[in-house]
Design a protein around this motif. Structure first.
Motif, short mmCIF file in Angstrom:
data_model
loop_
_atom_site.label_atom_id
_atom_site.label_comp_id
_atom_site.label_asym_id
_atom_site.label_seq_id
_atom_site.Cartn_x
_atom_site.Cartn_y
_atom_site.Cartn_z
N ALA A 94 65.22 24.12 41.35
CA ALA A 94 65.92 22.97 41.95
C ALA A 94 64.91 21.95 42.48
CB ALA A 94 66.85 23.44 43.05
N ASP A 95 63.87 22.42 43.15
CA ASP A 95 62.84 21.52 43.67
C ASP A 95 62.12 20.79 42.53
OD1 ASP A 95 63.46 22.34 46.26
OD2 ASP A 95 61.76 23.73 46.40
N LEU A 96 61.85 21.51 41.45
CA LEU A 96 61.19 20.89 40.29
C LEU A 96 62.08 19.84 39.65
CD1 LEU A 96 59.58 24.09 38.79
CD2 LEU A 96 58.32 22.12 39.69
N LEU A 97 63.35 20.18 39.47
CA LEU A 97 64.28 19.23 38.85
C LEU A 97 64.45 17.98 39.71
CD1 LEU A 97 66.96 21.70 37.46
CD2 LEU A 97 65.28 20.39 36.14
N ALA A 98 64.45 18.16 41.03
CA ALA A 98 64.62 17.03 41.95
C ALA A 98 63.42 16.10 41.93
CB ALA A 98 64.87 17.55 43.37
N SER A 99 62.25 16.64 41.62
CA SER A 99 61.03 15.81 41.64
C SER A 99 60.57 15.38 40.25
CB SER A 99 59.90 16.54 42.37
OG SER A 99 59.57 17.73 41.70
N ALA A 100 61.26 15.84 39.22
CA ALA A 100 60.85 15.52 37.84
C ALA A 100 61.10 14.05 37.53
CB ALA A 100 61.61 16.40 36.85
N PRO A 101 60.11 13.40 36.91
CA PRO A 101 60.34 12.03 36.44
C PRO A 101 61.44 12.01 35.37
CG PRO A 101 58.00 12.57 36.41
CD PRO A 101 58.74 13.85 36.66
N THR A 102 62.04 10.87 35.19
CA THR A 102 63.10 10.70 34.19
C THR A 102 62.62 11.21 32.83
OG1 THR A 102 63.90 8.78 35.38
CG2 THR A 102 64.63 9.01 33.10
N GLY A 103 63.46 12.00 32.19
CA GLY A 103 63.15 12.51 30.86
C GLY A 103 62.29 13.76 30.83
N MET A 104 61.95 14.30 31.99
CA MET A 104 61.06 15.46 32.03
C MET A 104 61.76 16.76 32.43
SD MET A 104 58.00 14.44 31.23
CE MET A 104 57.50 12.81 30.73
N THR A 105 63.05 16.71 32.72
CA THR A 105 63.73 17.90 33.22
C THR A 105 63.85 19.01 32.18
OG1 THR A 105 65.90 16.94 32.73
CG2 THR A 105 65.04 16.64 34.97
N GLU A 106 63.82 18.67 30.90
CA GLU A 106 63.94 19.70 29.86
C GLU A 106 62.73 20.64 29.81
OE1 GLU A 106 61.56 16.48 28.06
OE2 GLU A 106 63.44 16.44 29.17
N LYS A 107 61.65 20.26 30.47
CA LYS A 107 60.45 21.10 30.52
C LYS A 107 60.58 22.23 31.55
CE LYS A 107 57.13 17.49 29.30
NZ LYS A 107 55.82 16.94 29.66
N VAL A 108 61.56 22.13 32.45
CA VAL A 108 61.69 23.05 33.58
C VAL A 108 62.56 24.25 33.21
CG1 VAL A 108 62.46 23.28 35.97
CG2 VAL A 108 61.36 21.15 35.22
N HIS A 109 62.03 25.44 33.49
CA HIS A 109 62.72 26.70 33.15
C HIS A 109 62.56 27.71 34.28
CE1 HIS A 109 63.04 25.44 28.92
NE2 HIS A 109 61.84 24.93 29.11
N LEU A 110 63.35 28.77 34.24
CA LEU A 110 63.16 29.93 35.11
C LEU A 110 62.43 31.01 34.34
CD1 LEU A 110 66.54 30.46 37.01
CD2 LEU A 110 64.31 29.96 38.01
N LEU A 111 61.50 31.68 34.98
CA LEU A 111 60.71 32.72 34.31
C LEU A 111 61.61 33.77 33.65
CD1 LEU A 111 57.76 33.80 33.81
CD2 LEU A 111 58.23 35.36 35.71
N LEU A 112 62.63 34.23 34.36
CA LEU A 112 63.43 35.35 33.85
C LEU A 112 64.53 34.95 32.89
CD1 LEU A 112 63.63 37.68 36.98
CD2 LEU A 112 61.89 37.57 35.18
N GLU A 113 64.65 33.67 32.55
CA GLU A 113 65.70 33.27 31.60
C GLU A 113 65.48 33.87 30.22
OE1 GLU A 113 64.73 28.87 29.84
OE2 GLU A 113 65.11 28.96 31.99
N VAL A 114 64.27 34.33 29.94
CA VAL A 114 63.98 34.96 28.64
C VAL A 114 64.32 36.45 28.63
CG1 VAL A 114 62.23 33.27 27.97
CG2 VAL A 114 61.55 35.33 29.24
N LEU A 115 64.83 36.94 29.75
CA LEU A 115 65.24 38.34 29.86
C LEU A 115 66.75 38.41 30.15
CD1 LEU A 115 62.35 39.77 32.11
CD2 LEU A 115 62.53 39.85 29.61
N PRO A 116 67.58 38.02 29.19
CA PRO A 116 69.03 37.98 29.45
C PRO A 116 69.61 39.35 29.77
CG PRO A 116 68.58 37.67 27.11
CD PRO A 116 67.25 37.63 27.82
N GLU A 117 68.93 40.41 29.36
CA GLU A 117 69.42 41.76 29.63
C GLU A 117 69.16 42.20 31.06
OE1 GLU A 117 65.09 42.17 28.67
OE2 GLU A 117 66.71 40.93 27.89
N SER A 118 68.31 41.47 31.78
CA SER A 118 67.94 41.83 33.14
C SER A 118 69.06 41.47 34.13
CB SER A 118 66.65 41.12 33.55
OG SER A 118 66.36 41.38 34.90
N SER A 119 69.28 42.35 35.08
CA SER A 119 70.26 42.04 36.14
C SER A 119 69.68 41.01 37.11
CB SER A 119 70.65 43.30 36.89
OG SER A 119 69.51 43.87 37.51
#
Length: 152
Positions: A94-119
């Protein structure tokens, strides 16, 4: 060149751990000439400090170096420089998205989003939990997936 930035709150526990682990994996595959890897904090509280003692100890026990690393705060220029900006928890994102310049939000991810099987959807902060083993386990699993994803 793949430019990857790991981000947490203070840049002394989770993000330097992710940087060091990811760097080790890239090095083991002989791909460091194709990557630029760093880490940052969303706050300036720890700026200039080395990784937390618990992070250093856990990395050392795994044979992974964090030599020469010190905390730096995220800047707007980082959004321009890096292709992948990977936060450790929802507040980091959320902090990254709030401070991202226009057009740069698609670069922002969560580390664990690549582990969909994880609780777990966030990496708990061992600064507060004291559980550097869990943090390492999550970082280790997720960085392997991120490396494969980035190389696709």
């Amino acid at each position: 060149m793949h430019k990857v930035l790991f981000v947490c709150l203070g840049n002394i526990c989770r993000s330097p751990m992710a940087e060091a682990v990811f760097r080790q994996k890239v090095t083991e595959r002989g791909l460091m000439d194709q990557f630029h890897i760093e880490s940052r904090g969303t706050s300036h509280w720890e700026e200039g400090n080395p990784p937390h003692r618990g992070t250093r100890q856990k990395l050392k026990s795994q044979g992974i170096s964090c030599e020469g690393m010190s905390s730096e705060q995220m800047t707007s220029g980082d959004f321009l420089e890096f292709d992948w900006i990977i936060g450790m928890d929802n507040q980091n994102k959320a902090d990254l998205l709030a401070s991202a310049p226009t057009g740069m939000t698609e670069k922002v991810h969560l580390l664990l989003e690549v582990l969909p099987e994880s609780s777990r959807k966030e990496v708990p902060d061992p600064y507060y939990t004291g559980d550097f083993d869990l943090t390492f386990e999550l970082v280790d699993r997720a960085t392997s997936k991120w490396l494969d994803l980035i190389l696709q």
